[in-house]
Motif scaffolding. Structure first.
Motif, PDB file in Angstrom:
ATOM      1  N   ILE A 170      -3.580  -2.231  -6.426  1.00 50.68           N
ATOM      2  CA  ILE A 170      -3.250  -1.625  -5.137  1.00 50.68           C
ATOM      3  C   ILE A 170      -4.096  -0.384  -4.887  1.00 50.68           C
ATOM      4  CG2 ILE A 170      -1.441  -0.387  -3.891  1.00 50.68           C
ATOM      5  CD1 ILE A 170       0.549  -2.422  -5.077  1.00 50.68           C
ATOM      6  N   ILE A 171      -4.264   0.432  -5.905  1.00 52.26           N
ATOM      7  CA  ILE A 171      -5.104   1.616  -5.761  1.00 52.26           C
ATOM      8  C   ILE A 171      -6.538   1.209  -5.423  1.00 52.26           C
ATOM      9  CG2 ILE A 171      -6.129   3.530  -7.066  1.00 52.26           C
ATOM     10  CD1 ILE A 171      -3.378   3.823  -8.449  1.00 52.26           C
ATOM     11  N   GLN A 172      -6.981   0.145  -6.039  1.00 55.43           N
ATOM     12  CA  GLN A 172      -8.304  -0.408  -5.749  1.00 55.43           C
ATOM     13  C   GLN A 172      -8.414  -0.797  -4.272  1.00 55.43           C
ATOM     14  OE1 GLN A 172     -10.626  -0.355  -7.981  1.00 55.43           O
ATOM     15  NE2 GLN A 172     -12.166  -1.245  -6.601  1.00 55.43           N
ATOM     16  N   ILE A 173      -7.413  -1.520  -3.795  1.00 56.85           N
ATOM     17  CA  ILE A 173      -7.424  -1.953  -2.396  1.00 56.85           C
ATOM     18  C   ILE A 173      -7.418  -0.748  -1.452  1.00 56.85           C
ATOM     19  CG2 ILE A 173      -6.032  -3.093  -0.606  1.00 56.85           C
ATOM     20  CD1 ILE A 173      -5.215  -5.159  -2.672  1.00 56.85           C
ATOM     21  N   LYS A 174      -6.621   0.252  -1.788  1.00 58.05           N
ATOM     22  CA  LYS A 174      -6.562   1.454  -0.947  1.00 58.05           C
ATOM     23  C   LYS A 174      -7.943   2.099  -0.826  1.00 58.05           C
ATOM     24  CE  LYS A 174      -2.821   4.182  -1.464  1.00 58.05           C
ATOM     25  NZ  LYS A 174      -1.719   4.025  -0.504  1.00 58.05           N
ATOM     26  N   GLY A 186       3.658   8.769   6.805  1.00 57.50           N
ATOM     27  CA  GLY A 186       2.588   8.037   6.129  1.00 57.50           C
ATOM     28  C   GLY A 186       1.927   8.879   5.055  1.00 57.50           C
ATOM     29  N   LEU A 187       1.646  10.127   5.392  1.00 60.04           N
ATOM     30  CA  LEU A 187       1.033  11.033   4.422  1.00 60.04           C
ATOM     31  C   LEU A 187       1.923  11.230   3.211  1.00 60.04           C
ATOM     32  CD1 LEU A 187      -0.469  13.866   6.648  1.00 60.04           C
ATOM     33  CD2 LEU A 187      -1.706  12.572   4.906  1.00 60.04           C
ATOM     34  N   MET A 218       2.728   8.205  -3.803  1.00 56.44           N
ATOM     35  CA  MET A 218       2.259   7.082  -4.615  1.00 56.44           C
ATOM     36  C   MET A 218       1.175   7.552  -5.590  1.00 56.44           C
ATOM     37  SD  MET A 218       1.220   3.329  -3.502  1.00 56.44           S
ATOM     38  CE  MET A 218       1.176   2.072  -4.785  1.00 56.44           C
ATOM     39  N   LEU A 219       0.065   7.952  -5.029  1.00 56.53           N
ATOM     40  CA  LEU A 219      -0.941   8.614  -5.863  1.00 56.53           C
ATOM     41  C   LEU A 219      -0.303   9.935  -6.212  1.00 56.53           C
ATOM     42  CD1 LEU A 219      -3.839   8.119  -3.313  1.00 56.53           C
ATOM     43  CD2 LEU A 219      -3.209   6.606  -5.187  1.00 56.53           C
ATOM     44  N   LEU A 260       0.812  -1.211   0.000  1.00 61.54           N
ATOM     45  CA  LEU A 260       0.000   0.000   0.000  1.00 61.54           C
ATOM     46  C   LEU A 260       0.849   1.266   0.000  1.00 61.54           C
ATOM     47  CD1 LEU A 260      -2.748  -1.005   2.575  1.00 61.54           C
ATOM     48  CD2 LEU A 260      -2.801  -1.219   0.090  1.00 61.54           C
ATOM     49  N   MET A 261       2.087   1.139   0.411  1.00 64.10           N
ATOM     50  CA  MET A 261       2.888   2.332   0.600  1.00 64.10           C
ATOM     51  C   MET A 261       4.127   2.441  -0.284  1.00 64.10           C
ATOM     52  SD  MET A 261       1.058   3.700   2.864  1.00 64.10           S
ATOM     53  CE  MET A 261       1.983   5.009   3.678  1.00 64.10           C
TER      54      MET A 261
END
Lengths: 192, 192
Positions: free
Chosen positions: A123-127, B166-167, B173-174, A108-109
């Motif tokens: 992964i974007i979907q899961i987020k 985390g932020l 990522m996005l 996720l990170m």
DNA sequence: TAATTTACTTACCGTTCAGTAAGTAACCTT
DNA sequence: AAGGTTACTTACTGAACGGTAAGTAAATTA
């Protein structure tokens, strides 16, 4: 019939996913090679390609597996009675799950270097699904808070998720023990 | 004299670090090869080995460089007058710096795969220094808060740093834009 | 029992990586 | 002008990677 045969295939496939899940969770996507997975299973690398199209597909299945477990863990937290109890349990279960499945948090990170676009999509979907699971609980918890009108629920949800992910990465690096109960309580204290 | 010559060496070395810093910040340690660095500088790969003993040494210098910039940014925030203003500025500067120097945040949070133990040591050192920079400001900000006796300053500092890291990973990522001012204000609102 | 499918193994390919050995043009020192 | 140092380049090594081609023993089907 191929019933018994299919069962065998299924079991080997499951074994591969299970082993890959452990390895990806201990190291990272790039840190685990196809050979590593094969070696741990006492089979050869090409055998993996018999069951899966490649490393990316294995990883995809591992993520599916891990996210299913995660969803169950969050759903369980939502059974608590009060809003703030629910949120407390969500935080605690999130942290406990993340400690065991570092792999999911990593996914996720972290970047996967020359990121496979399909995995990126997944992964974007899961987020998004994680936000969808947690945001209603945050909303409920803040429903009767003094802060209610001063905060943006969406942003607070993002902040909370980021905090938990940040904590998990922090603790997965330093190998200190983590008292998830204490941390969860402290977060609730600060929020209310 | 070798003064001018040394200057040339120095400049090339600096150029290498500067370029490597940009690349490591855009990708990751493992995602950047020695060839990539050389190519961007229009020199050959072995030229890098003339100036540095290897990839790890370059990375080490890049981290030093980045951390120095970070320290300055936090020191600037500490010039604000009130405790909560200081904390607000720390958060905002941390986020702004982290957005530009994704590399540093990555280093603080991610594994380097077969992690060089020397780099690991250095990173742990940097993490400690960051805590040392931020914890007094958190303490000051909470000095006259109602929560003062209910919280563990050390843990809240850890929570804050984790939240910011985390932020930053979330937003790196996005590739959405991030309004650091709005986020910083929201954090302050939730905390007080 | 002959043909086919399953679940693999052995042997290999092409690429990429960090790193090195050996050479060289330009400059500085003596 | 000779010798040495500086700042490189060309050409290469060895290991690891994801992935594939070709073969094979065992089980299943016809």
């Amino acid at each position: 019939m191929a019933a018994e045969q299919q069962n065998v295939i299924h079991n080997t496939k499951k074994q591969i996913i299970k082993t890959a899940r452990k390895l990806f969770s201990k190291y990272t996507y790039l840190g685990v090679s196809m050979s590593d997975i094969a070696k741990k299973l006492h089979i050869t690398k090409p055998a993996l390609y018999y069951h899966f199209t490649g490393k990316a597909e294995i990883y995809k299945k591992v993520l599916d597996d891990a996210f299913n477990g995660f969803s169950l863990s969050i759903a369980e937290a939502a059974k608590e009675k009060t809003g703030s109890r629910k949120l407390y349990k969500v935080i605690k279960n999130y942290l406990d799950f993340g400690l065991k499945e570092k792999n999911l948090i990593d996914a996720l990170m972290l970047k996967l270097s020359p990121a496979d676009p399909q995995i990126r999509k997944q992964i974007i979907q899961i987020k998004k699904q994680i936000v969808n699971l947690i945001q209603p609980i945050v909303e409920e918890a803040f429903a009767d808070s003094k802060l209610k009108n001063k905060i943006d629920i969406e942003m607070v949800t993002l902040l909370l998720i980021s905090t938990m992910n940040g904590l998990l990465l922090e603790y997965s690096m330093l190998k200190e023990k983590i008292d998830t109960e204490k941390i969860s309580k402290q977060i609730i204290t600060v929020l209310f």
